[in-house]
Design an enzyme around this catalytic site. Structure first.
Site, PDB file in Angstrom:
ATOM      1  CG  ASP A  87      33.081  -2.618 -20.208  1.00  0.00           C
ATOM      2  OD1 ASP A  87      32.786  -2.513 -21.409  1.00  0.00           O
ATOM      3  OD2 ASP A  87      33.811  -1.801 -19.616  1.00  0.00           O
ATOM      4  CG  ASP A  88      34.553  -4.181 -23.910  1.00  0.00           C
ATOM      5  OD1 ASP A  88      33.611  -3.375 -23.984  1.00  0.00           O
ATOM      6  OD2 ASP A  88      35.748  -3.837 -24.005  1.00  0.00           O
TER       7      ASP A  88
ATOM      8  CB  CYS B 295      32.032   2.006 -22.853  1.00  0.00           C
ATOM      9  SG  CYS B 295      33.135   0.600 -22.898  1.00  0.00           S
TER      10      CYS B 295
ATOM     11  NE  ARG C 170      29.543   1.169 -20.128  1.00  0.00           N
ATOM     12  CZ  ARG C 170      29.692   0.173 -19.253  1.00  0.00           C
ATOM     13  NH1 ARG C 170      29.267   0.319 -18.007  1.00  0.00           N
ATOM     14  NH2 ARG C 170      30.275  -0.940 -19.603  1.00  0.00           N
TER      15      ARG C 170
ATOM     16  CE  LYS D 123      33.233   1.400 -18.846  1.00  0.00           C
ATOM     17  NZ  LYS D 123      33.897   0.660 -19.929  1.00  0.00           N
TER      18      LYS D 123
ATOM     19  CG  HIS E 293      32.912   5.234 -19.690  1.00  0.00           C
ATOM     20  ND1 HIS E 293      33.409   4.333 -20.600  1.00  0.00           N
ATOM     21  CD2 HIS E 293      33.621   6.377 -19.855  1.00  0.00           C
ATOM     22  CE1 HIS E 293      34.384   4.892 -21.291  1.00  0.00           C
ATOM     23  NE2 HIS E 293      34.531   6.129 -20.855  1.00  0.00           N
TER      24      HIS E 293
ATOM     25  CB  SER F  62      37.378   2.047 -19.604  1.00  0.00           C
ATOM     26  OG  SER F  62      36.230   2.213 -20.390  1.00  0.00           O
TER      27      SER F  62
ATOM     28  CG  HIS G 243      37.066  -2.556 -20.868  1.00  0.00           C
ATOM     29  ND1 HIS G 243      38.369  -2.131 -20.766  1.00  0.00           N
ATOM     30  CD2 HIS G 243      36.457  -1.700 -21.734  1.00  0.00           C
ATOM     31  CE1 HIS G 243      38.543  -1.067 -21.532  1.00  0.00           C
ATOM     32  NE2 HIS G 243      37.402  -0.788 -22.142  1.00  0.00           N
TER      33      HIS G 243
ATOM     34  CG  ASP H 136      29.692  -2.144 -22.647  1.00  0.00           C
ATOM     35  OD1 ASP H 136      30.105  -3.303 -22.880  1.00  0.00           O
ATOM     36  OD2 ASP H 136      30.459  -1.171 -22.537  1.00  0.00           O
ATOM     37  CG  ASN H 137      31.025  -2.542 -26.103  1.00  0.00           C
ATOM     38  OD1 ASN H 137      31.069  -1.591 -25.328  1.00  0.00           O
ATOM     39  ND2 ASN H 137      32.001  -3.435 -26.173  1.00  0.00           N
TER      40      ASN H 137
ATOM     41  CE  LYS I 160      35.361  -1.263 -26.682  1.00  0.00           C
ATOM     42  NZ  LYS I 160      35.974  -1.350 -25.348  1.00  0.00           N
TER      43      LYS I 160
HETATM   44 MG    MG Z   1      32.336  -1.748 -23.334  1.00  0.00          MG
END
Ligand code: MG
Length: 444
Positions: free
Chosen positions: A38-39, A78, A82, A135, A137, A160, A214, A266-267, A287
Site C-alpha cells: 500500500d503506497d 487505494c 484495488r 487491507k 478497502h 486504511s 501507508h 496499489d499506487n 500518490k
Molecule cells: Mg494506497
C-alpha cells in the site's frame, strides 16, 4: 493503427471443471498468490534502485522471476486501484470512483458491486480455496466484505490504517479495536503462511494486501530502528521479510513450482508524508497524481520452472491484466457479459511472447487525465499535489516520450502532432463504448 483498448477476450482454453483435493498435484491448476503493498513507490525496493532500503527477498524473487519496469495501476489511490485489480475493469466501469470522494471512508455505505466478478469468484468456480489477508478497502460493511466477494476467509483491517476506528476483522466479526499496528505485518504473514499450509493439498488463491507502507508507519520490535532509511525503511524491510516467509513456505511445502506469485503496489508513494512517504525513484510525483510516479509500480512475477528466471522487461502491463492472465494460466473462462480492461500477459510471463498491451489510461476519479500509446503519453489535464482540487487543462496536451524521458520533463507536443492524434483516437474509441454506473463512493 492502435489496438482497441477495450478488448473482449475470448480464451481459446476450455472451461475446465472444478479440481479438488483428490487431484494429484501435477494435474491441479497452479496456486495463485497476489501480494499487494500500500503506497509503495516505484523506487522503494533494492531491485528498483533504492540505495539504502534492503529488500533481499524481493530482490531474490525478481532474480528468480520476471521484473517489469513499465507496469501500471488503474488509479492513483487505494479504493479504485484495488477494485480494478480484483475485477479486471477500470473503476469508471465498476462504480468505484468519484470526483468528490477519492476513496471509501468510514462513513461510506457503498462497496464493490456484487455483480462484479472478482478474481476470487472466478477461481472459486474452479474449485480453489480462496483467502484474503490484509487491507480490503472495497466496502467495510459486512455485505461488501471479502466473504461476500468470493473469499472463503478474511482477516484484516477493512480499510486504511489511518482511518478511525481502526479495527481488525476475522470473517465478518470485529476482533480487535484499536489495532496493535506494530505487529500487523507479522500477524498477516502468520495468517498467510497458515492458509498456504492448510490448503497445500488443493489449488488455492491467496490475496495478501498489506496495510503498509501507508502511514501511520509501525514496525515490529525486530525491525524498528534497523534500517538505514529510518522508519519507512524499517516498514518496507519488514514487508520484504514477509515476502520471504511466504516464498519460503511455498518452497518448504514443495509448492513453489505449482504457484504463481505476483508482487506489486496499489499506487505511488504518499509524498505529502515527507520522510514517512516513499519514493517514486526517477518518476515524477506520487500518490494521487497521474504523473508516472502516481501510477507506475514495481511488479515482480515468480513461478520457478515456469516463469524463466532473471528477466527484466519494459513491456507494458496493468493490474487490470492480472485477471485475464490468471484465467489463462488456470483454465478459467473470463466473464463474457461485460467489457473488461484485462489483457492476457501470460506470454510475457512465460517468456513466449510480448505483452499485448500498447496503451494505458490514467484516470483520476472520473476524469481521464492522460493516456499512453507506445512510448508516448499525452496529459490532457494535470494535478500536481495530493490534496489540490483543481486540474490544470492542456490543449494541446502535454506530450512526453516516456522511454526517452521517464521523468516527464520535456514536453515535445509541438514536434510530434501525429502522436497526439493517435492518442486522441485511442481516447475517442474508449469513450465511445463507455457506460458509467453510479458511484459507490458517494453513497453515505
Ligand atoms: Mg494506497
Amino acid at each position: 493503427m492502435p489496438k482497441l483498448l477495450m478488448v473482449e477476450i475470448v480464451l481459446a482454453c476450455l472451461v475446465a471443471p472444478a479440481v479438488g483435493a483428490d487431484a494429484p498435484r501435477e494435474k491441479r491448476p497452479p496456486n495463485v498468490v497476489i501480494i499487494f503493498a500500500d503506497d509503495l513507490g516505484y523506487g522503494d525496493l533494492g531491485c528498483y534502485g533504492h540505495p539504502t532500503i534492503r529488500t533481499p527477498n524481493l530482490d531474490r524473487m525478481a532474480a528468480e522471476g520476471l521484473r517489469l519496469t513499465q507496469f501500471y495501476v488503474a488509479e492513483c489511490v487505494c479504493t479504485p486501484s484495488r477494485a480494478a485489480l480484483l475485477t479486471g475493469r477500470l473503476p469508471i466501469r465498476n462504480g468505484m470512483c468519484s470526483d468528490t470522494k477519492r476513496v471509501l471512508f468510514t462513513d461510506s455505505l457503498g462497496g464493490l458491486p456484487h455483480e462484479e466478478v472478482t478474481i476470487a469468484e472466478a477461481l472459486k468456480d474452479r474449485g480453489y480455496a480462496t483467502g484474503c489477508v490484509g487491507k480490503w478497502h472495497l466496502g467495510h460493511l459486512p455485505k461488501f466484505l471479502p466473504l461476500r466477494q468470493g473469499f472463503d476467509s478474511y482477516f484484516g483491517i477493512p480499510y486504511s490504517n489511518d482511518m478511525q476506528p481502526t479495527y481488525l476483522v476475522r470473517g465478518e466479526e470485529m476482533v480487535e479495536e484499536p489495532v496493535e499496528q506494530t505487529t500487523i505485518t507479522a500477524r498477516y504473514t502468520d495468517e498467510a503462511v497458515k492458509f498456504i499450509r492448510e490448503n497445500r493439498e488443493r489449488p488455492f488463491f491467496l490475496y495478501l494486501p498489506h496495510n503498509f507502507p501507508h502511514t501511520p508507519l509501525f514496525a515490529s520490535e525486530k525491525f524498528a530502528g534497523t534500517s538505514r532509511r529510518g522508519l519507512y525503511g524499517d516498514v518496507v524491510e519488514e514487508l520484504d521479510w514477509s515476502v520471504g516467509q511466504v516464498l519460503g513456505t511455498l518452497r518448504e511445502e514443495k509448492l513453489a513450482e505449482h504457484t504463481l506469485v505476483i508482487f506489486t503496489s496499489d499506487n505511488g508513494p504518499w509524498l505529502i508524508r515527507n520522510q514517512n512517504g516513499g519514493s517514486a525513484g526517477l518518476l515524477r510525483a506520487g500518490k494521487g497524481s497521474t504523473w508516472e510516479g502516481g501510477m507506475r509500480e514495481p511488479m515482480i512475477a515468480w513461478w520457478p520452472g515456469t516463469i524463466p528466471a532473471g528477466r527484466v522487461s519494459a513491456e507494458l502491463g496493468c493490474t487490470t491484466d492480472i485477471l485475464a492472465t490468471i484465467c489463462t494460466l488456470t483454465g478459467v473462462q473470463l466473464p463474457k457479459d461485460r467489457t473488461l480492461d484485462s489483457l492476457d500477459l501470460s506470454p510475457l510471463l512465460l517468456g513466449t511472447g510480448d505483452s499485448p498491451r500498447e496503451s494505458v489510461l490514467y484516470y483520476r476519479g472520473r476524469q481521464l487525465m492522460a493516456a499512453r500509446l507506445g512510448p508516448w503519453k499525452a496529459h490532457f489535464k494535470t494535478q500536481d499535489g495530493y490534496g489540490q482540487p483543481k486540474y490544470e487543462e492542456h490543449d494541446p496536451p502535454l506530450l512526453y516520450n516516456l522511454e526517452h524521458d521517464p521523468s516527464e520533463k520535456y514536453d515535445v507536443a509541438k514536434a510530434h502532432p501525429e502522436a497526439i492524434s493517435d492518442i486522441r483516437r485511442l481516447v475517442a474509441e474508449h469513450e465511445a463504448g463507455l457506460e458509467e454506473p453510479p458511484s459507490q463512493l458517494e453513497i453515505r
